[in-house]
Design an enzyme around this catalytic site. Structure first.
Site, PDB file in Angstrom:
ATOM      1  N   GLU A   1       5.485  25.174   9.694  1.00  0.00           N
ATOM      2  CA  GLU A   1       5.497  26.624   9.541  1.00  0.00           C
ATOM      3  C   GLU A   1       6.897  27.214   9.416  1.00  0.00           C
ATOM      4  OE1 GLU A   1       3.160  27.885  12.884  1.00  0.00           O
ATOM      5  OE2 GLU A   1       1.269  27.633  11.811  1.00  0.00           O
TER       6      GLU A   1
ATOM      7  N   GLU B   1      -0.303   5.583  20.054  1.00  0.00           N
ATOM      8  CA  GLU B   1       0.637   6.146  21.032  1.00  0.00           C
ATOM      9  C   GLU B   1       1.179   5.089  21.996  1.00  0.00           C
ATOM     10  OE1 GLU B   1      -1.489   7.873  24.869  1.00  0.00           O
ATOM     11  OE2 GLU B   1      -2.166   8.922  23.075  1.00  0.00           O
TER      12      GLU B   1
END
Length: 266
Positions: free
Chosen positions: A77, A108
């Protein structure tokens, strides 16, 4: 770890919809207070980030699952909002971009993969790496921070437990302890909300410090749809006290709100 402790509520399946929504909202109200307590830590991190970015450094986020997705969202963004290059703020998620939509099993748990992922971007000592992990124990994030710190990269983190391995690995930890989740262990809830709030504060304050906001306006935003074009026209009209036609002409000629305002004042 408080993120894994038992919820304050029980027998959730017996609650009415109204009870569920009300109780979730009650828990959510505590999140901004936890963020407020972490402001001194966040301030220290932002000041260090700005110092490096003014010298040409970049900002990287790494995380897994919800945490990784939030980092990717915040990074993605920045270009449309502040007109910065797409490689200035970069979000990396364990398991690659496919993990944004669908969980990648055990991604992960690889403590070496984050640094390998960062090598694609030729990370340097001018850059900053912020690890995002609700639990504070994600191997992908810990490994990335440890190696980055060894290489002289500025390191920070956003975690939701105190005294975590991720915080220990970062030079500038931000610990936002939100307590037990409404659904026990579901850290996409309060912890995720806290991380989103912190990321909003971090990137917004960095961009303002870098001169990407004038007054209170996004003068470098990209006009990529009709809504944003209308917003740009309104900003120029407001700043220059001019007509819509004049604002549109200035934007057409100069391609940005900043350029239009500067031209209109000369």
């Amino acid at each position: 770890m408080t993120t894994e402790t038992t919820s304050h509520y029980d027998h959730l399946e017996r609650m009415t919809v109204k009870e569920l929504l009300t109780c979730i909202n009650q828990e959510d109200k505590t999140v901004p207070q936890a963020v407020e307590r972490a402001i001194p830590q966040l301030e220290a991190l932002v000041e260090q980030i700005v110092k490096r970015m003014r010298q040409g450094g970049r900002l990287f986020y790494i995380g897994a699952g919800t945490s990784g997705r939030l980092g990717v969202v915040d990074a993605s963004e920045c270009p449309p909002t502040y007109g910065v290059p797409h490689d200035l703020v970069i979000g990396i998620i364990a398991g690659g971009d496919q993990a944004i939509r669908r969980a990648v099993e055990f991604a992960e748990d690889d403590a070496e993969q984050a640094w390998k992922d960062l090598q694609k971007y030729h990370i340097t000592e001018l850059d900053t790496l912020v690890g995002i992990a609700a639990s504070g124990r994600t191997p992908y994030v810990i490994g990335g921070l440890v190696e980055a710190r060894k290489q002289g990269v500025l390191t920070g983190c956003i975690v939701c437990n105190e005294n975590s391995a991720v915080a220990e690995a970062a030079a500038y930890p931000v610990e936002v302890v939100v307590g037990p989740e409404f659904v026990t262990g579901s850290t996409r809830m309060k912890a995720g909300t806290a991380q989103k709030l912190v990321l909003n504060m971090l990137s917004t304050s960095v961009m303002i410090q870098l001169g990407r906001v004038k007054g209170n306006k996004m003068v470098d935003m990209q006009m990529t749809n009709h809504k944003l074009v209308e917003r740009a026209i309104g900003m120029v009209m407001d700043e220059l006290s001019t007509t819509r036609e004049e604002a549109e002409a200035l934007l057409d000629a100069h391609g940005s709100v900043r350029g239009a305002i500067e031209a209109g004042r000369t």
